[in-house]
Design a protein around this motif. Structure first.
Motif, PDB file in Angstrom:
ATOM      1  N   TYR A  36       0.832  -1.201   0.000  1.00 36.45           N
ATOM      2  CA  TYR A  36       0.000   0.000   0.000  1.00 36.45           C
ATOM      3  C   TYR A  36       0.871   1.257   0.000  1.00 36.45           C
ATOM      4  N   ALA A  37       1.976   1.206   0.740  1.00 38.28           N
ATOM      5  CA  ALA A  37       2.896   2.343   0.739  1.00 38.28           C
ATOM      6  C   ALA A  37       3.447   2.583  -0.660  1.00 38.28           C
ATOM      7  N   LEU A  38       3.743   1.497  -1.369  1.00 41.72           N
ATOM      8  CA  LEU A  38       4.221   1.624  -2.748  1.00 41.72           C
ATOM      9  C   LEU A  38       3.148   2.257  -3.630  1.00 41.72           C
ATOM     10  N   GLY A  39       1.885   1.843  -3.461  1.00 40.55           N
ATOM     11  CA  GLY A  39       0.799   2.436  -4.227  1.00 40.55           C
ATOM     12  C   GLY A  39       0.630   3.918  -3.940  1.00 40.55           C
ATOM     13  N   THR A  40       0.804   4.295  -2.667  1.00 36.97           N
ATOM     14  CA  THR A  40       0.697   5.710  -2.304  1.00 36.97           C
ATOM     15  C   THR A  40       1.814   6.527  -2.934  1.00 36.97           C
ATOM     16  N   VAL A  41       3.038   5.988  -2.925  1.00 34.04           N
ATOM     17  CA  VAL A  41       4.174   6.695  -3.512  1.00 34.04           C
ATOM     18  C   VAL A  41       3.992   6.863  -5.012  1.00 34.04           C
ATOM     19  N   THR A  42       3.569   5.813  -5.710  1.00 31.46           N
ATOM     20  CA  THR A  42       3.399   5.900  -7.162  1.00 31.46           C
ATOM     21  C   THR A  42       2.269   6.867  -7.522  1.00 31.46           C
ATOM     22  N   THR A  43       1.196   6.860  -6.737  1.00 33.70           N
ATOM     23  CA  THR A  43       0.120   7.817  -6.969  1.00 33.70           C
ATOM     24  C   THR A  43       0.609   9.242  -6.748  1.00 33.70           C
ATOM     25  N   GLY A  44       1.426   9.427  -5.699  1.00 33.42           N
ATOM     26  CA  GLY A  44       1.991  10.750  -5.431  1.00 33.42           C
ATOM     27  C   GLY A  44       2.870  11.240  -6.561  1.00 33.42           C
ATOM     28  N   VAL A  45       3.652  10.327  -7.161  1.00 30.72           N
ATOM     29  CA  VAL A  45       4.505  10.713  -8.288  1.00 30.72           C
ATOM     30  C   VAL A  45       3.647  11.176  -9.462  1.00 30.72           C
ATOM     31  N   VAL A  95       0.563  12.398  -9.382  1.00 27.59           N
ATOM     32  CA  VAL A  95      -0.058  13.677  -9.040  1.00 27.59           C
ATOM     33  C   VAL A  95       0.955  14.815  -9.135  1.00 27.59           C
ATOM     34  N   LEU A  96       2.194  14.549  -8.699  1.00 29.46           N
ATOM     35  CA  LEU A  96       3.242  15.570  -8.757  1.00 29.46           C
ATOM     36  C   LEU A  96       3.548  15.964 -10.198  1.00 29.46           C
ATOM     37  N   VAL A  97       3.623  14.979 -11.087  1.00 28.48           N
ATOM     38  CA  VAL A  97       3.893  15.270 -12.497  1.00 28.48           C
ATOM     39  C   VAL A  97       2.774  16.122 -13.089  1.00 28.48           C
ATOM     40  N   ILE A  98       1.528  15.766 -12.786  1.00 27.04           N
ATOM     41  CA  ILE A  98       0.392  16.536 -13.297  1.00 27.04           C
ATOM     42  C   ILE A  98       0.414  17.958 -12.740  1.00 27.04           C
ATOM     43  N   ALA A  99       0.695  18.092 -11.442  1.00 29.43           N
ATOM     44  CA  ALA A  99       0.725  19.416 -10.822  1.00 29.43           C
ATOM     45  C   ALA A  99       1.821  20.286 -11.428  1.00 29.43           C
ATOM     46  N   LEU A 100       3.004  19.718 -11.636  1.00 27.84           N
ATOM     47  CA  LEU A 100       4.097  20.480 -12.237  1.00 27.84           C
ATOM     48  C   LEU A 100       3.748  20.918 -13.657  1.00 27.84           C
ATOM     49  N   SER A 101       3.085  20.052 -14.396  1.00 26.40           N
ATOM     50  CA  SER A 101       2.687  20.405 -15.757  1.00 26.40           C
ATOM     51  C   SER A 101       1.674  21.539 -15.756  1.00 26.40           C
TER      52      SER A 101
END
Length: 280
Positions: free
Chosen positions: A241-250, A252-258
């Motif tokens: 689950y921690a891995l899923g949270t990290v990948t989701t965060g990545v 979201v971060l890419v979308i936010a930066l764009s």
């Protein structure tokens, strides 16, 4: 403007919309919450404590799985696919503005991979590498397989963008003495930069999350989607689950930066236009 009580249809549609949003984001929210369990936590509710234990455990040496390595490979592969997708799509957009012999055939060949099942493309590329005596790897065969998925989207986006592009900007630049390269660099690219960022976002996210086209092309070392799939039958702790949270965060971060980049570019363009108007 009319004011009145909202009828039953409004509340029914509102309830359906809430259920739809819950259906979309409920599983992700559940994984996010369970990833913050204590050291003795399990895979289901109720939670047993709250901590960051499983996030720290994520990048430690595991009995099963290589989280850090697979994440690094997926990020590198996603960035490489993103760059090639942007450059190739932009170049093709420039080329296809003028009709040339075989352009229609080339276009349909470029987007044909969208209608071919992803698993067949992965299998075909993997078999081709083996026939040629090469070892499939995430940086070679998987890279090519991912491009068969991202390039058609990039091409379609850039074709639509160039179809609305006003070529009088280029003509004005040439009248002022700019070369073809200077026109592209100082006129075309700045105007289309928000669209290029969008193409890059498509390329990265499609590659980063791609499973089917990586299945037979990643070789010995897994990408992150393959690692997650393999771990679902082996890992029995909230580290998954921690891995899923990290990948989701990545993601979201890419979308936010764009989005921030596009917003900054639009404000910068508006400010420069205002300054030019005042100077005139």
């Amino acid at each position: 403007m009319q004011h009145g009580k909202r009828g039953p249809a409004f509340w029914l549609l509102g309830a359906l919309f809430c259920l739809f949003v819950l259906f979309l984001y409920g599983p992700t929210l559940t994984i996010l919450i369970l990833s913050f369990q204590g050291p003795s936590g399990g895979l289901t509710f109720p939670m047993n404590g709250v901590s960051l234990h499983w996030f720290r455990n994520l990048f430690e040496k595991q009995m099963v799985g290589d989280f850090a390595g697979s994440l690094q490979r997926s990020l590198i592969l996603g960035v490489a696919v993103m760059l090639v997708t942007v450059v190739a799509s932009f170049s093709a957009g420039l080329a296809f503005r003028s009709r040339f012999r075989g352009s229609a055939v080339l276009f349909y060949l470029a987007i044909a991979s969208l209608i071919v099942p992803s698993i067949l493309i992965s299998l075909g590329i993997g078999l081709l590498y083996r026939v040629l005596g090469w070892d499939p790897a995430w940086y070679s065969s998987a890279f090519g397989a991912h491009l068969t998925w991202t390039l058609p989207f990039g091409l379609l986006i850039m074709f639509a963008v160039f179809n609305r592009f006003d070529r009088r900007y280029e003509e004005a630049a040439r009248d002022l003495g700019a070369t073809s390269w200077q026109t592209i660099r100082h006129v075309v690219v700045p105007i289309l930069l928000p669209s290029l960022i969008g193409v890059g976002l498509f390329g990265f996210t499609l590659s980063y999350d791609e499973f089917a086209r990586s299945l037979y092309t990643a070789g010995t070392f897994n990408t992150l989607p393959l690692e997650i799939y393999g771990m679902t039958t082996n890992v029995t702790t909230p580290v998954l689950y921690a891995l899923g949270t990290v990948t989701t965060g990545v993601s979201v971060l890419v979308i936010a930066l764009s989005l921030l980049s596009v917003t900054w570019l639009r404000r910068r363009r508006t400010r420069h236009g205002s300054d030019a108007g005042k100077a005139a």
